[in-house]
Design a protein around this motif. Sequence first.
Motif, PDB file in Angstrom:
ATOM      1  N   ALA A   1       0.820  -1.208   0.000  1.00  0.00           N
ATOM      2  CA  ALA A   1       0.000   0.000   0.000  1.00  0.00           C
ATOM      3  C   ALA A   1       0.854   1.259   0.000  1.00  0.00           C
ATOM      4  CB  ALA A   1      -0.902   0.002   1.236  1.00  0.00           C
ATOM      5  N   ASP A   2       0.226   2.377  -0.320  1.00  0.00           N
ATOM      6  CA  ASP A   2       0.927   3.656  -0.227  1.00  0.00           C
ATOM      7  C   ASP A   2       1.003   4.078   1.239  1.00  0.00           C
ATOM      8  OD1 ASP A   2      -1.524   4.777   0.492  1.00  0.00           O
ATOM      9  OD2 ASP A   2      -1.808   5.848  -1.397  1.00  0.00           O
ATOM     10  N   ARG A   3       1.566   5.246   1.505  1.00  0.00           N
ATOM     11  CA  ARG A   3       1.796   5.616   2.901  1.00  0.00           C
ATOM     12  C   ARG A   3       0.502   5.953   3.646  1.00  0.00           C
ATOM     13  NH1 ARG A   3       5.261  10.024   0.966  1.00  0.00           N
ATOM     14  NH2 ARG A   3       6.882   8.888   2.077  1.00  0.00           N
ATOM     15  N   THR A   4      -0.598   6.071   2.914  1.00  0.00           N
ATOM     16  CA  THR A   4      -1.889   6.271   3.582  1.00  0.00           C
ATOM     17  C   THR A   4      -2.654   4.969   3.761  1.00  0.00           C
ATOM     18  OG1 THR A   4      -3.189   6.650   1.567  1.00  0.00           O
ATOM     19  CG2 THR A   4      -2.036   8.560   2.515  1.00  0.00           C
ATOM     20  N   GLY A   5      -2.040   3.858   3.336  1.00  0.00           N
ATOM     21  CA  GLY A   5      -2.658   2.552   3.518  1.00  0.00           C
ATOM     22  C   GLY A   5      -3.513   2.081   2.370  1.00  0.00           C
ATOM     23  N   GLN A   6      -3.529   2.812   1.254  1.00  0.00           N
ATOM     24  CA  GLN A   6      -4.360   2.419   0.119  1.00  0.00           C
ATOM     25  C   GLN A   6      -3.608   1.455  -0.801  1.00  0.00           C
ATOM     26  OE1 GLN A   6      -7.439   5.263  -1.410  1.00  0.00           O
ATOM     27  NE2 GLN A   6      -5.854   6.753  -0.873  1.00  0.00           N
ATOM     28  N   THR A   7      -4.232   0.345  -1.102  1.00  0.00           N
ATOM     29  CA  THR A   7      -3.659  -0.652  -2.000  1.00  0.00           C
ATOM     30  C   THR A   7      -3.869  -0.224  -3.453  1.00  0.00           C
ATOM     31  OG1 THR A   7      -5.725  -1.874  -2.151  1.00  0.00           O
ATOM     32  CG2 THR A   7      -4.200  -2.497  -0.361  1.00  0.00           C
ATOM     33  N   PRO A   8      -3.184  -0.880  -4.387  1.00  0.00           N
ATOM     34  CA  PRO A   8      -3.433  -0.574  -5.801  1.00  0.00           C
ATOM     35  C   PRO A   8      -4.907  -0.678  -6.180  1.00  0.00           C
ATOM     36  CG  PRO A   8      -1.425  -1.855  -5.603  1.00  0.00           C
ATOM     37  CD  PRO A   8      -2.034  -1.806  -4.225  1.00  0.00           C
ATOM     38  N   LEU A   9      -5.614  -1.680  -5.667  1.00  0.00           N
ATOM     39  CA  LEU A   9      -7.031  -1.831  -5.995  1.00  0.00           C
ATOM     40  C   LEU A   9      -7.841  -0.641  -5.481  1.00  0.00           C
ATOM     41  CD1 LEU A   9      -9.420  -3.362  -7.117  1.00  0.00           C
ATOM     42  CD2 LEU A   9      -9.455  -4.752  -5.022  1.00  0.00           C
ATOM     43  N   ALA A  10      -7.577  -0.222  -4.253  1.00  0.00           N
ATOM     44  CA  ALA A  10      -8.299   0.925  -3.697  1.00  0.00           C
ATOM     45  C   ALA A  10      -8.002   2.191  -4.496  1.00  0.00           C
ATOM     46  CB  ALA A  10      -7.915   1.122  -2.233  1.00  0.00           C
ATOM     47  N   LEU A  11      -6.762   2.348  -4.911  1.00  0.00           N
ATOM     48  CA  LEU A  11      -6.381   3.525  -5.684  1.00  0.00           C
ATOM     49  C   LEU A  11      -7.053   3.526  -7.051  1.00  0.00           C
ATOM     50  CD1 LEU A  11      -2.628   3.487  -4.651  1.00  0.00           C
ATOM     51  CD2 LEU A  11      -4.247   5.330  -4.125  1.00  0.00           C
ATOM     52  N   ALA A  12      -7.122   2.342  -7.697  1.00  0.00           N
ATOM     53  CA  ALA A  12      -7.788   2.251  -9.002  1.00  0.00           C
ATOM     54  C   ALA A  12      -9.284   2.526  -8.865  1.00  0.00           C
ATOM     55  CB  ALA A  12      -7.541   0.878  -9.613  1.00  0.00           C
TER      56      ALA A  12
END
Length: 230
Positions: free
Chosen positions: A201-212
């Motif tokens: 995940a990114d530094r805010t905890g969002q995974t690639p799927l959440a970001l997409a």
Amino acid sequence: MKRRTLITGWLVATLAATAPAWAQVGPSPGEAAAYSGLHAAAQQGDAAKIARLAASGAALNATDARGRTPLHVATFARQREAIRALVKAGADINRLENDRYDAVTIASVADDEESLRLLLQLGASAKQTTSRYDGTALIAAAHLGHDGVVRQLIAAGAPLDHVNNLHWTATIESIVLGDGGARHQSTLKALIDAGANLQLADRTGQTPLALARSRGYSAMVAMLEKAGGQ
């Protein structure tokens, strides 16, 4: 979740605004015109002159004001015979210039698949940490959606899950700095097929799927869901 989205959006906008100051800097026309010796031969693609100068003891890894060696110059100029001649003469194929770019990353950012292929064939590494972002050539290429370059780098052993100082991987950059279009989709598919870790995940905890999902990139969402992203 709203705060996380705002943070990520702010970071992407900040990067977009500052990108020119942080990007690679190739020789300007004025710099190229002022070159002499091996730098001039590299810029002009004069392989015969490179061989003569190397045989006479010219410094193969001499640098200009920005730390560019003749090999960097040849790569920026897409002078492949010059690249070949410099490496044959003993130039450092993996050297970084002042902004911490190597020839592999220069070719990757330029979407120059032919020069990249030659560099890799000549022994250049696809594994170096490069740029002010502490990234890799793969991350830079994924950011730009250079899918053919991405496939070459993966085949050459580029680290799939390297995390840069923005806390982004190549997979994340293909989403957050991409446009969701065909080439970024192809880039993401190459990373998924190669076995990239989709849970990082990114530094805010969002995974690639959440970001997409947050960007409405439906094709990317479908790929990530199929591959088991969460």
